[in-house]
Design an enzyme around this catalytic site. Structure first.
Site, PDB file in Angstrom:
ATOM      1  CD  GLU A   1      -2.703  -1.260   2.498  1.00 24.72           C
ATOM      2  OE1 GLU A   1      -2.438  -0.433   3.414  1.00 24.72           O
ATOM      3  OE2 GLU A   1      -3.578  -2.129   2.606  1.00 24.72           O
TER       4      GLU A   1
ATOM      5  CG  ASN B   1      10.396   1.956   3.480  1.00 24.07           C
ATOM      6  OD1 ASN B   1      11.213   1.213   2.938  1.00 24.07           O
ATOM      7  ND2 ASN B   1      10.641   3.241   3.714  1.00 24.07           N
TER       8      ASN B   1
ATOM      9  CB  SER C   1       7.240  -5.116  -7.464  1.00 20.67           C
ATOM     10  OG  SER C   1       7.446  -3.724  -7.497  1.00 20.67           O
TER      11      SER C   1
ATOM     12  CG  ASP D   1      15.255  -5.034  -9.957  1.00 24.21           C
ATOM     13  OD1 ASP D   1      15.091  -6.265  -9.918  1.00 24.21           O
ATOM     14  OD2 ASP D   1      15.575  -4.422 -10.994  1.00 24.21           O
ATOM     15  N   GLY D   2      12.877  -2.649  -6.669  1.00 16.12           N
ATOM     16  CA  GLY D   2      12.808  -1.898  -5.423  1.00 16.12           C
ATOM     17  C   GLY D   2      12.098  -2.629  -4.309  1.00 16.12           C
TER      18      GLY D   2
ATOM     19  N   GLY E   1       7.798  -4.576 -12.868  1.00 15.37           N
ATOM     20  CA  GLY E   1       8.184  -3.169 -12.890  1.00 15.37           C
ATOM     21  C   GLY E   1       8.724  -2.761 -14.243  1.00 15.37           C
TER      22      GLY E   1
ATOM     23  N   GLY F   1      12.319  -1.903 -14.574  1.00 18.91           N
ATOM     24  CA  GLY F   1      13.702  -2.358 -14.685  1.00 18.91           C
ATOM     25  C   GLY F   1      13.803  -3.868 -14.812  1.00 18.91           C
TER      26      GLY F   1
ATOM     27  CD  GLU G   1      14.307   1.946  -4.300  1.00 18.00           C
ATOM     28  OE1 GLU G   1      13.794   2.887  -3.651  1.00 18.00           O
ATOM     29  OE2 GLU G   1      13.767   1.440  -5.303  1.00 18.00           O
TER      30      GLU G   1
END
Length: 581
Positions: A214, A217, A238, A240-241, A270, A272, A557
């Site tokens: 949501e 982190n 997702s 890589d983050g 994602g 990437g 990041e």
């Protein structure tokens, strides 16, 4: 004429019946894949072109062989299905209680050639067979379950790792936490899950709980507090983050030593998708993109084979130590990654757009780079010449940047790279033959760093310092890919215990830099022979930026800008890699 045709059909029917009886009583030895011994043989009903036909099915230790009349009763076809391509098989009763038949469904994802391409991608194939030779429904179901059990066992056998080491397997059945970021990439991760992954996991019999993240982190918070005994694996869908959050959440737990060993997996959702592309690359597959890459990674996930994965500990001046699974970047690569966020709606094409924009206004960064090279006993060390620099065609050796470039060369303040990292070990180094260095961090969870000193202490004597102090980019990689179509380190493996360090010195032209990135799409970065590109394998590194402004990224990041150092920890984590070998 009609009588002659009728008699010929009758004769063919008799021959067909005799051939069927002969095959019933004398099952042949399978000549496919080197003459494997037949384990099971039977005749079942299957559906071909919306009609039921009887077929012969032979199960060997490597293949499921299906023979049947197609498209007429007088012409036979043969389909060989490799069990390595099977992700699951189930036996079940039909919906009609009066029907004594049982059914067997097997799910395969064989490689098929892409349309208008020389590449191969996995495509779903389902085969369903009806068992109705007995009047007792339970006996038919028992026979179908026997076939299903043997097919599952043989399709799930571990494959050898690339260096000969066997991988581990996820337990069967597997309890999986699946984290999906609905905002990643083009915002299609959830719809891709519904369209492909949910069906694949169900076919493989993988029990999974879907959790939609949501906020930023959210995944880190979840895994830091989760009862890990409820799960056999954690998988993220997702970019890589999100995996970066999961890895660092696991390593900040008090029980980090056990937590970091829980297998983690990744499905590309994602823009990437570098680790997903690397996993596909390690499996030996030809390059694929988009949904083809997703299906490949879904297939490898369902195979459930687990390999050790290197993690790299990263220290900056004033924030806690972090762990990286992919890359550390400063300069051009980091700029493109972060500045292209505005093009996120374009998916993977955002990086192409960002590259062109940044090339138009190329920056030069000043700083100090040092590293601990791999020693001769490093198992993946590759012999290089005394000068690791690779010479570029038609380029001068000058390190002075051309005047057209936007140079970021302001003089740093005196304390710009002498900040304390709050270590309890601030004593001077006393070197012996091979002592472990004082740990850069001891209070934080996670393994100690035996090769790093605090950032405010001088470098050990066995480190090499790069003489140049003007760079276009510095890039440390520990996987093969930097993006779906960017094969930066094609020879990398998931657990070789080294950092692939690249840097580009100032003085490179825009056209030469563009050629480097175009070569990266083919995994030919080092074949460009560019004199401004330097590549070496290291175990640890330290970077001290002198330019007052810039971007440093870890796994894509943004982290604190300033001095940074890193050390590789071989095989610290566990990654679901599928059939590697």
């Amino acid at each position: 004429m009609n009588e002659r045709k009728s008699s010929r059909l009758s004769l063919d029917s008799v021959r067909l019946a005799l051939r069927m009886n002969e095959r019933k009583t004398q099952p042949e030895r399978c000549s496919t894949r080197g003459g494997c011994t037949v384990t099971l043989y039977g005749e079942f009903l299957t559906v071909t072109r919306n009609r039921k036909v009887r077929c012969e099915v032979t199960l060997t230790d490597k293949d499921l062989v299906v023979k049947g009349p197609y498209p007429t009763p007088f012409r036979w076809s043969k389909v060989v299905l490799n069990l390595k391509d099977c992700i699951g098989c189930r036996a079940y009763r039909g919906g009609d209680t009066a029907d004594p038949a049982a059914y067997l469904s097997a799910y395969f994802y064989p490689l098929k050639r892409l349309w208008m391409s020389s590449g191969m991608s996995r495509q779903r194939v389902e085969h369903c067979f009806g068992f109705n030779t007995l009047q007792d429904p339970s006996a038919n179901l028992e026979e179908a379950e026997k076939w299903a059990r043997i097919i599952r066992e043989r399709s799930g056998r571990p494959q050898p790792h690339g260096d000969g080491v066997r991988t581990n397997e996820l337990p069967r059945p597997c309890r999986m936490m699946l984290l999906v970021n609905p905002q990643s990439g083009k915002g299609q991760a959830l719809s891709l899950y519904n369209r492909h992954i949910q069906q694949m996991l169900n076919e493989a019999g993988v029990q999974h709980t879907l959790i939609i993240t949501e906020h930023q982190n959210h995944a880190r918070e979840l895994v830091r507090e989760a009862d890990l005994s409820q799960w056999d694996a954690m998988v993220i869908m997702s970019g890589d983050g999100l995996l970066y959050e999961v890895i660092n959440g696991l390593l900040t737990r008090p029980d980090w030593e056990e937590a970091v060993r829980i297998p983690v997996g990744i499905l590309p959702g994602g823009s990437g998708n570098a680790l997903a592309a690397s996993i596909h690359h390690y499996s030996g597959g030809s390059p694929v993109f988009g949904e083809d890459l997703l299906i490949s990674c879904g297939f490898l996930l369902c195979k459930g084979l687990v390999s050790p994965m290197d993690l790299v500990s990263i220290h900056v001046s004033s924030t806690p130590r972090m762990f990286s699974f992919l890359s550390l970047a400063w300069g051009f690569v980091a700029d493109v990654d972060i500045e292209s966020e505005k093009y996120r709606h374009a998916g993977a094409a955002r990086f192409t757009m960002g590259t062109l924009v940044r090339l138009a206004s190329l920056r030069i960064y000043k700083g100090k780079l040092a590293y601990l090279p791999c020693t001769k006993d490093c198992n993946s060390e590759r012999k290089v010449k005394n000068d690791p620099t690779l010479h570029c065609n038609n380029q001068t050796s000058s390190t002075t940047p051309p005047p057209a470039l936007n140079q970021v060369t302001d003089t740093p303040s005196k304390n710009s790279f002498h900040n304390s990292c709050h270590s309890n070990n601030s004593h001077q180094v006393h070197r012996t033959e091979n002592p472990p260095h004082a740990n850069a961090t001891t209070a934080a969870p996670g393994p100690p760093d035996s090769l790093l000193l605090p950032l405010d202490q001088p470098l050990p004597s066995d480190w090499e310092v790069v003489q140049e102090e003007q760079f276009v980019l510095v890039l440390a990689m520990y996987q093969s890919h930097l993006g779906e179509d960017m094969v930066t380190a094609p020879d990398a493996t998931v657990d070789e215990g080294v950092i692939h360090l690249y840097y580009v010195r100032a003085g490179i032209s825009r056209s030469a830099l563009l050629r480097l990135f175009l070569a990266m799409e083919k995994g030919a970065l080092l074949s460009t022979n560019c004199q401004h590109l330097v590549y070496t394998k290291v175990r640890a590194l330290r970077l001290e930026p002198h330019s007052p402004k810039g971007i440093i990224t870890v796994d894509g990041e943004v982290v604190e800008y300033g001095p940074v150092q890193a050390e590789v920890h071989r095989g610290l984590a566990r990654l679901i890699t599928g059939c590697v070998g």
